[in-house]
Design an enzyme around this catalytic site. Structure first.
Site, PDB file in Angstrom:
ATOM      1  N   ASP A 258     -23.112-123.738 -21.159  1.00 31.03           N
ATOM      2  CA  ASP A 258     -23.357-124.937 -21.954  1.00 31.03           C
ATOM      3  C   ASP A 258     -23.970-126.036 -21.100  1.00 31.03           C
ATOM      4  O   ASP A 258     -24.858-126.771 -21.551  1.00 31.03           O
ATOM      5  CB  ASP A 258     -22.041-125.404 -22.578  1.00 31.03           C
ATOM      6  CG  ASP A 258     -22.266-126.431 -23.673  1.00 31.03           C
ATOM      7  OD1 ASP A 258     -23.341-126.397 -24.303  1.00 31.03           O
ATOM      8  OD2 ASP A 258     -21.379-127.276 -23.894  1.00 31.03           O
ATOM      9  N   ASP A 396     -18.156-126.092 -30.070  1.00 37.96           N
ATOM     10  CA  ASP A 396     -17.183-126.820 -29.255  1.00 37.96           C
ATOM     11  C   ASP A 396     -15.805-126.796 -29.910  1.00 37.96           C
ATOM     12  O   ASP A 396     -14.786-126.590 -29.238  1.00 37.96           O
ATOM     13  CB  ASP A 396     -17.657-128.258 -29.049  1.00 37.96           C
ATOM     14  CG  ASP A 396     -19.027-128.313 -28.391  1.00 37.96           C
ATOM     15  OD1 ASP A 396     -19.297-127.442 -27.550  1.00 37.96           O
ATOM     16  OD2 ASP A 396     -19.812-129.209 -28.717  1.00 37.96           O
TER      17      ASP A 396
END
EC number: 3.4.23.-
Length: 478
Positions: A258, A396
């Site tokens: 990420d 997330d």
């Protein structure tokens, strides 16, 4: 051209009378020197006038500093507001996952593995288990990277229908199939008798309303609730079908990925965000949780004929920006009545003539136009506070919940480790939003929170919990 001051013109005439015998080159040099002195004189005169008017040269710096302070106050205001607006959904998602893990035994039983994790961890040695978990993590991360790149390529080439179909199929599976499994296991756990017709009606209504709220239009709270629910369902699937070591390794690697995908110049997620910003488009609601409304309804433009009627015989309307909306009152029948007089609002030509005789003609200047434009822009900004939203990817939510759910399912069954991971994720999210307010660009939300969560998990499970057990065993109180 402006006139020269008296001392400078006198100096110019004297200089020209003395140097008539010089060549053209000397005269050109004198002219250049005179222009230089003229510029210096104008600058000195400008400074003198500014000081005489009571305006210090540093006034512009003070204005800039004041604007920066206002921006900082606005950032803190909206930052604190949106921190809370993101804490609530993240907390709700993790609470749903933890409550399900603690009550429904279906999601803690090892009935199988995902197709993306083919290697089992039921091995004889630790080395084989570590190797299998690494291979599973590599395969899983590779699938995530390939899917992300495919999504970016489709969005880059405007294949919106393909993306919509992809997201709709995923939402259908989550809202109908996985919801049916979840509801059935909850009914089994609490021994609730339910016929298939009632379950079918319940799942149908739940799924259809969710599809409308996510992919079309609906109340903001309803859309947010469905996004939280599908994130929790996806997290429960990962918790059930991911082996323990593979799950922890995937969480560690996905946070690094990420970071690279968002911050690298050619990262797929950064390219996706930049492309959306270049096209002035919002990302798909099925991918993003927003603290404000994701879908935007543009204001309808006013009727051109009605605008011409309203703006007739009015000098003030010339100062109004062209893009500001015109609001009219009255019914449609009144606006179409040919007998009615011109809609001047009482400001007739006689009134304007009387006003001009008292105040002078009303003309627009550059300063007045800029002031009106600033006022209208500030009004529009105050009328659209919903656009000041902080957006968080559903991935997330999913990986936050996977971390807390795995901690709740595998960590000795105690609440200390679960609560520690929960607090660590919220602290990491708060720090991420703080960095977002500082750098004012898209930032990855996983690295800080996942790093804190993993540290808190292993520290609490292998250090704090044994220490507390020994204290309780020896009956020591601190």
């Amino acid at each position: 051209m402006t006139e020269l001051p008296a001392p400078l013109s006198y100096f110019q005439n004297a200089q020209m009378s003395e140097d008539n015998h010089l060549s053209n080159t000397v005269r050109s040099q004198n002219d250049s020197r005179e222009r230089h002195e003229h510029g210096n004189e104008r600058r000195r005169r400008g400074n003198t006038e500014s000081v005489s008017n009571g305006r210090a040269p540093s006034s512009s710096q003070q204005v800039v500093e004041q604007e920066e302070e206002e921006d900082e106050e606005l950032t803190l205001k909206y930052g604190a507001k949106h921190v809370i607006m993101l804490f609530v959904p993240v907390t709700l998602c993790m609470v749903v996952v933890v409550a399900t893990i603690k009550s429904v035994s279906f999601y803690t039983r090892k009935d199988g593995q995902l197709i993306y994790t083919p290697f089992t961890e039921d091995t004889e040695t630790v080395a084989q288990r570590a190797l299998h978990s690494i291979l599973n993590a590599v395969i899983m991360i590779s699938v995530i990277v390939i899917m992300t790149i495919l999504l970016v390529v489709l969005y880059k080439y405007r294949c919106y229908k393909v993306i919509h179909a992809w997201l709709i199929v995923s939402s259908l599976l989550l809202l109908f199939f996985f919801s049916f499994i979840y509801l059935g296991e909850v009914f089994k756990t609490y021994n609730v008798a339910m016929d298939y017709i009632s379950v079918a009606l319940l799942i149908w209504n739940f799924g259809v309303v969710g599809m409308i709220a996510i992919h079309w239009k609906g109340p903001l709270r309803l859309q947010q609730a469905y996004l939280i629910m599908i994130s929790a369902l996806m997290a429960l699937v990962f918790i059930k079908y991911l082996p323990e070591w593979t799950a922890w390794l995937i969480l560690a690697v996905i946070s690094v990925y990420d970071l690279v995908a968002v911050l690298c110049p050619k990262g797929p997620l950064r390219m996706l965000v930049e492309t959306a910003q270049e096209r002035n488009e919002t990302l798909f609601p099925a991918l993003i949780y927003s603290s404000t409304m994701v879908w935007l309804v543009n204001m309808a433009e006013g009727d051109p004929e009605a605008q011409r009627k309203v703006s007739k015989n009015s000098n003030y309307n010339a100062q109004r920006p062209a893009n500001s909306p015109v609001t009219t009152t009255g019914t449609e029948s009144e606006s179409q009545d040919p007998v009615t007089e011109s809609d001047d609002g009482g400001f007739s030509e006689e009134w304007e003539a009387q006003r001009d005789s008292r105040l002078g003609p009303h003309h627009s200047t550059a300063e007045s136009r800029s002031a009106v434009q600033d006022l209208s822009s500030s009004i529009l900004a105050s009328e659209d506070p919903e656009e000041r939203g902080v957006k968080l990817g559903l991935g997330d939510f999913i990986f936050y919940s996977v971390l807390v759910g795995k901690a709740s399912a595998t960590a000795s069954g105690d609440w200390n480790t679960t609560i520690a991971c929960f607090v660590a994720i919220l602290i990491g999210l708060c720090l991420t939003l703080l960095l977002l307010a500082i750098f004012k660009k898209a930032l990855p939300a996983l690295p800080v929170s996942i790093t804190f969560g993993l540290i808190f998990y292993f520290a609490t499970d292998y250090l704090v919990q044994p220490f507390m057990d020994q204290l309780a065993f020896h009956q020591f109180y601190i």
